[in-house]
Design an enzyme around this catalytic site. Structure first.
Site, PDB file in Angstrom:
ATOM      1  N   ASP A  66       0.849  -1.193   0.000  1.00 44.40           N
ATOM      2  CA  ASP A  66       0.000   0.000   0.000  1.00 44.40           C
ATOM      3  C   ASP A  66       0.886   1.244   0.000  1.00 44.40           C
ATOM      4  OD1 ASP A  66       0.825  -0.526   2.694  1.00 44.40           O
ATOM      5  OD2 ASP A  66      -0.718   0.834   3.425  1.00 44.40           O
ATOM      6  N   GLU A 118      -0.019  -0.998   5.690  1.00 41.02           N
ATOM      7  CA  GLU A 118       1.072  -0.574   6.565  1.00 41.02           C
ATOM      8  C   GLU A 118       1.014   0.917   6.834  1.00 41.02           C
ATOM      9  OE1 GLU A 118       5.008   0.942   7.765  1.00 41.02           O
ATOM     10  OE2 GLU A 118       3.865   1.462   5.975  1.00 41.02           O
TER      11      GLU A 118
END
Length: 347
Positions: A66, A118
């Site tokens: 991400d 994350e």
């Protein structure tokens, strides 16, 4: 076998802000299959690949797929790959993946994970890994350290929300207003961690010092809300800090939104030694650093006491920037370092 640069550009080409990683996760699973891994998407949406190469240790290589929202699109030049995530952290993710695939001298089990979320407070992808995968024998976390450096540790993080509600009253009434209570909680927090109220950001420069950021303050005399984030060093007493703020601002409600401990390993850690030796073999002078941010290394180290370090090509000063890019030569050196380090870890 796909080239490392092609794999990297495929990942960077797909926008994947947190909570919208499915397309890039599926892309990574496809590449893992083609590289010889048994690969799938797990229940959290992580891309997971497993490569068994006989008896030996199990090594987890975990990066994240991400990114923060927006940013520059993919652009490839003769010497660099530009785009959101090229540094943070699709470059390190691609280096871990390709280095693992090329480590034919490794004996044991390699688990490559492209983790989701994350960049969010919950780190849901890494949480799912630590809660559901068997404990590995060693871990390499993929974040930009620079190809010739290894990250030994990160500060922890404490996220707080303060809410206050007060009855409506004339401005001259002799008691605090809601927005004053929220501001008071921020001042108390700075006092409790020993930060300079005139320059609280200065403490972010030092790994050993707690540092706070006021991320939200809004309200009026009747209703107010504030959010604060504290980067915490090893040994910081989160419980005592929260208790002190609650005790000193009793009219407000203080809620812990998220808390993760700081982590740090020694230079003699087996993963650090393996990465440092690989950097030296590739012609670099290995360096070691600690970071004042937080990563999935914090999340994993809370429950797994195993050899662990963070590594990945890329200049972290370019994280989240409009000029985010990774030099191709540094990226390829990173792939070679991962390959060599894994071979060393299985000996």
């Amino acid at each position: 076998m796909i080239s490392p640069v092609d794999l990297l550009t495929d990942l960077v080409a797909i926008p994947s802000p947190s909570y919208a990683e499915h397309e890039v996760a599926a892309c990574l699973v496809g590449h893992l299959h083609r590289l010889g891994f048994a690969a799938h998407l797990d229940a959290a949406g992580n891309a997971v690949g497993v490569l068994d190469r006989g008896p030996g240790p199990s090594v987890l290589l975990l990066g994240h797929i991400d990114t923060v929202p927006g940013g520059p699109p993919l652009r490839v030049t003769a010497d660099a790959v530009h785009g959101r995530g090229a540094v943070d952290a699709k470059g390190p993710m691609a280096a871990l993946t390709c280095g693992a695939a090329r480590a034919t001298g490794f004996r044991g089990r390699l688990i490559v994970v492209g983790a989701v979320e994350e960049e969010t407070p919950g780190s849901r992808g890494a949480m799912a890994v630590r809660d559901n995968l068997p404990r590995p024998d060693a871990v390499i976390v993929g974040e930009p350290s620079g190809w010739s450096d290894v990250v030994l540790g990160y500060k922890g993080k404490l996220d707080l929300r303060v809410r206050a509600d007060c009855p409506g009253a004339h401005p001259s009434a002799p008691y605090p207003r809601a927005v004053e209570l929220a501001a008071r909680a921020w001042a108390v927090l700075l006092e409790e961690i020993g930060a300079d109220p005139a320059d609280p950001a200065s403490a972010h420069r030092n790994f050993a010092d707690p540092a706070a950021t006021l991320t939200l303050l809004r309200g009026d005399p009747e209703h107010a809300e504030a959010e604060m984030s504290v980067r915490t060093p090893p040994g910081f007493d989160v419980g005592a800090c929260v208790a002190a703020v609650r005790a000193r601002v009793p009219a407000a409600t203080v809620t812990v939104l998220n808390s993760v401990r700081a982590c740090r390993v020694r230079r003699g850690d087996p993963v650090v030694r393996a990465l440092s030796g690989a950097i030296r073999a590739e012609g670099g002078e290995p360096g070691a650093k600690v970071k004042t941010a937080t990563s999935d290394m914090n999340t994993l180290s809370e429950v797994w006491s195993v050899p662990m370090a963070t590594y990945g090509p890329g200049d972290s000063r370019l994280d989240h920037s409009d000029d985010e890019h990774i030099r191709i030569d540094d990226f390829l050196r990173g792939v070679a370092v991962v390959e060599r380090a894994l071979t060393s870890l299985s000996l």
